[in-house]
Design an enzyme around this catalytic site. Structure first.
Site, short mmCIF file in Angstrom:
data_model
loop_
_atom_site.label_atom_id
_atom_site.label_comp_id
_atom_site.label_asym_id
_atom_site.label_seq_id
_atom_site.Cartn_x
_atom_site.Cartn_y
_atom_site.Cartn_z
N SER A 68 0.92 -1.22 0.20
CA SER A 68 0.01 0.08 0.15
C SER A 68 0.87 1.42 -0.10
CB SER A 68 -0.83 0.05 1.31
OG SER A 68 -1.67 -0.98 1.35
N1 SAH Z 1 -1.11 -4.81 4.00
C1 SAH Z 1 -0.27 -5.13 2.91
C2 SAH Z 1 -0.92 -4.62 1.56
C3 SAH Z 1 -1.28 -5.72 0.94
S1 SAH Z 1 -2.33 -5.69 -0.67
C4 SAH Z 1 1.09 -4.28 2.86
O1 SAH Z 1 1.44 -3.60 3.79
O2 SAH Z 1 1.99 -4.80 1.88
C5 SAH Z 1 -3.84 -6.73 -0.07
C6 SAH Z 1 -3.47 -8.20 0.43
O3 SAH Z 1 -4.71 -8.74 0.78
C7 SAH Z 1 -2.95 -9.04 -0.91
O4 SAH Z 1 -1.52 -9.53 -0.37
C8 SAH Z 1 -3.78 -9.92 -1.08
O5 SAH Z 1 -3.32 -11.23 -1.75
C9 SAH Z 1 -4.39 -10.11 0.30
N2 SAH Z 1 -5.84 -10.67 0.29
C10 SAH Z 1 -6.84 -10.43 -0.33
N3 SAH Z 1 -8.02 -11.20 -0.05
C11 SAH Z 1 -7.69 -11.93 1.07
C12 SAH Z 1 -8.26 -12.70 1.94
N4 SAH Z 1 -9.49 -13.14 1.75
N5 SAH Z 1 -7.61 -13.25 2.90
C13 SAH Z 1 -6.26 -12.85 3.18
N6 SAH Z 1 -5.51 -12.06 2.30
C14 SAH Z 1 -6.27 -11.49 1.36
#
Ligand code: SAH
Length: 230
Positions: A68
């Site tokens: 993000s």
């Molecule tokens: N917090 C992260 C941002 C990641 S983007 C950071 O600091 O880098 C969002 C993430 O949510 C992705 O890696 C995606 O694979 C995950 N995601 C999406 N749906 C999900 C679910 N149902 N359960 C767990 N993770 C999920």
């Protein structure tokens, strides 16, 4: 290539500038600023993208996912209102950066990620930097009941609807006068854009909640494994 002391100085300087940019964009929570200033974001991105690690932008981390934007991380973390010792669940570990920021705020951090490969990479970066995060591979729309209830839950992917298990896993308010319960920070809306929403538990039923709406964002989708809307 191993980091050199001059690299460290360079990155420290870039981090200070990033925090200044975030302040100009409206992040005034000193604890959040200090946490962002402490986390080596360059360690959470692909080495080829390190020069952009302290720009205020989201970057690809593989599998169509992103780390993000720092503003977004700061914004969600401010809304969580983290106090030292709070138990915080993150849904969507991704790169691990948000989890590291929560550790810097002295939270006890639990994080769930559906992509095993991303989780493996995040784990090794978090371990390498000494961040103590409990992680689980799985569907975060179900939360993580084993460690519930949580003082805060942050969902780092967008969804049209609040997954009910997350509401159930928020702390109920304590008996203290005026106390509020756990806080869920979640981007709610369709794929084109979501409204950052904070849901605060106000009573013993999972639907005893207060909702507040904030700015608009655009997140990668939260994938509900049951609906398979990947
Ligand atoms: N917090 C992260 C941002 C990641 S983007 C950071 O600091 O880098 C969002 C993430 O949510 C992705 O890696 C995606 O694979 C995950 N995601 C999406 N749906 C999900 C679910 N149902 N359960 C767990 N993770 C999920």
């Amino acid at each position: 290539m191993a980091a050199t002391p001059s690299d460290d100085r360079k990155y420290r300087h870039q981090r200070t500038q990033l925090v200044e940019t975030l302040r100009e964009r409206g992040i005034h929570d000193e604890q959040v600023s200090s946490a962002i200033r402490s986390v080596a974001r360059h360690a959470f991105v692909d080495p080829a993208l390190r020069d952009r690690a302290y720009a205020d932008e989201a970057l690809p981390i593989g599998l169509n996912q992103t780390i993000s934007q720092p503003f977004t991380v700061a914004y969600q973390t401010s809304l969580l209102d983290v106090r030292p010792g709070d138990r915080i669940l993150e849904v969507g570990t991704g790169s691990g950066f948000q989890a590291a920021v929560l550790c810097e705020m002295e939270a006890r951090v639990f994080s769930v990620e559906r992509h095993d490969a991303l989780l493996g990479r995040a784990r090794s970066v978090l371990d390498g930097l000494g961040y103590d995060v409990r992680t689980r591979h799985g569907d975060g729309t179900r939360g993580w009941p084993a460690f519930a209830p949580y003082d805060g839950i942050v969902v780092t992917a967008g969804t049209p609807e609040i997954p009910t298990p997350l509401l159930r896993q928020l702390c109920e308010p304590s008996d203290e006068e005026g106390a509020s319960g756990g806080r869920l920070v979640i981007p709610l809306g369709e794929r084109g854009g979501q409204t950052m929403t904070r849901v605060t538990r106000t009573g013993s039923g999972p639907h005893d909640c207060a909702q507040e709406k904030f700015h608009s964002f655009r997140f990668v989708p939260l994938v509900d494994e049951d609906e398979k809307n990947a």
